[in-house]
Design a protein around this motif. Sequence first.
Motif, PDB file in Angstrom:
ATOM      1  N   THR A  11       0.826  -1.198   0.000  1.00 23.61           N
ATOM      2  CA  THR A  11       0.000   0.000   0.000  1.00 23.61           C
ATOM      3  C   THR A  11       0.865   1.253   0.000  1.00 23.61           C
ATOM      4  O   THR A  11       0.627   2.197  -0.766  1.00 23.61           O
ATOM      5  N   GLU A  15       1.188   4.189  -2.967  1.00 24.10           N
ATOM      6  CA  GLU A  15       1.026   5.593  -2.594  1.00 24.10           C
ATOM      7  C   GLU A  15       2.247   6.403  -3.030  1.00 24.10           C
ATOM      8  O   GLU A  15       2.114   7.479  -3.633  1.00 24.10           O
ATOM      9  N   GLN A  41     -10.957  14.325  -0.567  1.00 24.87           N
ATOM     10  CA  GLN A  41     -11.051  13.221   0.391  1.00 24.87           C
ATOM     11  C   GLN A  41     -11.139  11.878  -0.343  1.00 24.87           C
ATOM     12  O   GLN A  41     -10.466  10.918   0.042  1.00 24.87           O
ATOM     13  N   GLN A  42     -11.940  11.815  -1.407  1.00 24.66           N
ATOM     14  CA  GLN A  42     -12.042  10.570  -2.176  1.00 24.66           C
ATOM     15  C   GLN A  42     -10.692  10.206  -2.782  1.00 24.66           C
ATOM     16  O   GLN A  42     -10.288   9.043  -2.762  1.00 24.66           O
ATOM     17  N   GLN A  45      -8.303   8.920  -0.048  1.00 23.42           N
ATOM     18  CA  GLN A  45      -8.620   7.547   0.357  1.00 23.42           C
ATOM     19  C   GLN A  45      -8.124   6.545  -0.680  1.00 23.42           C
ATOM     20  O   GLN A  45      -7.587   5.490  -0.325  1.00 23.42           O
ATOM     21  N   ALA A  46      -8.284   6.885  -1.959  1.00 19.62           N
ATOM     22  CA  ALA A  46      -7.820   5.983  -3.020  1.00 19.62           C
ATOM     23  C   ALA A  46      -6.294   5.868  -2.995  1.00 19.62           C
ATOM     24  O   ALA A  46      -5.747   4.770  -3.075  1.00 19.62           O
ATOM     25  N   LYS A  48      -4.296   6.400  -0.506  1.00 15.87           N
ATOM     26  CA  LYS A  48      -3.865   5.751   0.734  1.00 15.87           C
ATOM     27  C   LYS A  48      -4.152   4.252   0.752  1.00 15.87           C
ATOM     28  O   LYS A  48      -3.770   3.551   1.671  1.00 15.87           O
ATOM     29  N   SER A  50      -7.391   2.563   0.148  1.00 20.42           N
ATOM     30  CA  SER A  50      -8.703   2.041   0.525  1.00 20.42           C
ATOM     31  C   SER A  50      -9.070   0.884  -0.400  1.00 20.42           C
ATOM     32  O   SER A  50      -8.751   0.896  -1.592  1.00 20.42           O
ATOM     33  N   ASN A  51      -9.731  -0.111   0.152  1.00 22.33           N
ATOM     34  CA  ASN A  51     -10.106  -1.288  -0.630  1.00 22.33           C
ATOM     35  C   ASN A  51     -11.522  -1.225  -1.174  1.00 22.33           C
ATOM     36  O   ASN A  51     -12.012  -2.208  -1.720  1.00 22.33           O
ATOM     37  N   SER A  52     -12.168  -0.069  -1.047  1.00 25.05           N
ATOM     38  CA  SER A  52     -13.526   0.031  -1.573  1.00 25.05           C
ATOM     39  C   SER A  52     -13.503  -0.059  -3.091  1.00 25.05           C
ATOM     40  O   SER A  52     -12.487   0.248  -3.739  1.00 25.05           O
ATOM     41  N   ALA A  55     -12.694   3.316  -4.671  1.00 28.58           N
ATOM     42  CA  ALA A  55     -11.274   3.687  -4.555  1.00 28.58           C
ATOM     43  C   ALA A  55     -10.441   2.943  -5.592  1.00 28.58           C
ATOM     44  O   ALA A  55      -9.536   3.524  -6.197  1.00 28.58           O
ATOM     45  N   LYS A  56     -10.753   1.688  -5.829  1.00 32.40           N
ATOM     46  CA  LYS A  56     -10.034   0.908  -6.835  1.00 32.40           C
ATOM     47  C   LYS A  56     -10.272   1.490  -8.227  1.00 32.40           C
ATOM     48  O   LYS A  56      -9.345   1.576  -9.032  1.00 32.40           O
TER      49      LYS A  56
END
Length: 71
Positions: A11, A15, A41-42, A45-46, A48, A50-52, A55-56
């Motif tokens: 990760t 980044e 913010q979105q 998160q991507a 950093k 995020s596994n959502s 974000a992917k």
Amino acid sequence: MPIEERLETATHAVESEIKVALIRKGWTQAYLAKRLNISRQQLNQAVKGSNSKRAKEIRETIYEILGMESE
């Protein structure tokens, strides 16, 4: 190395690669977020890791825009 440590290392590597690619283009994260029409913010998160699903998707777009390999 335990699995969680490997995940954290990967990760951080992604980044860092994104940040280096931004620097090479002379772009800020704020500029990239505006260009992608998403919130800072979105984007953060991507970047950093995020596994959502969203974000992917954002990361895939970032890789394309910055000329990075997504594989």
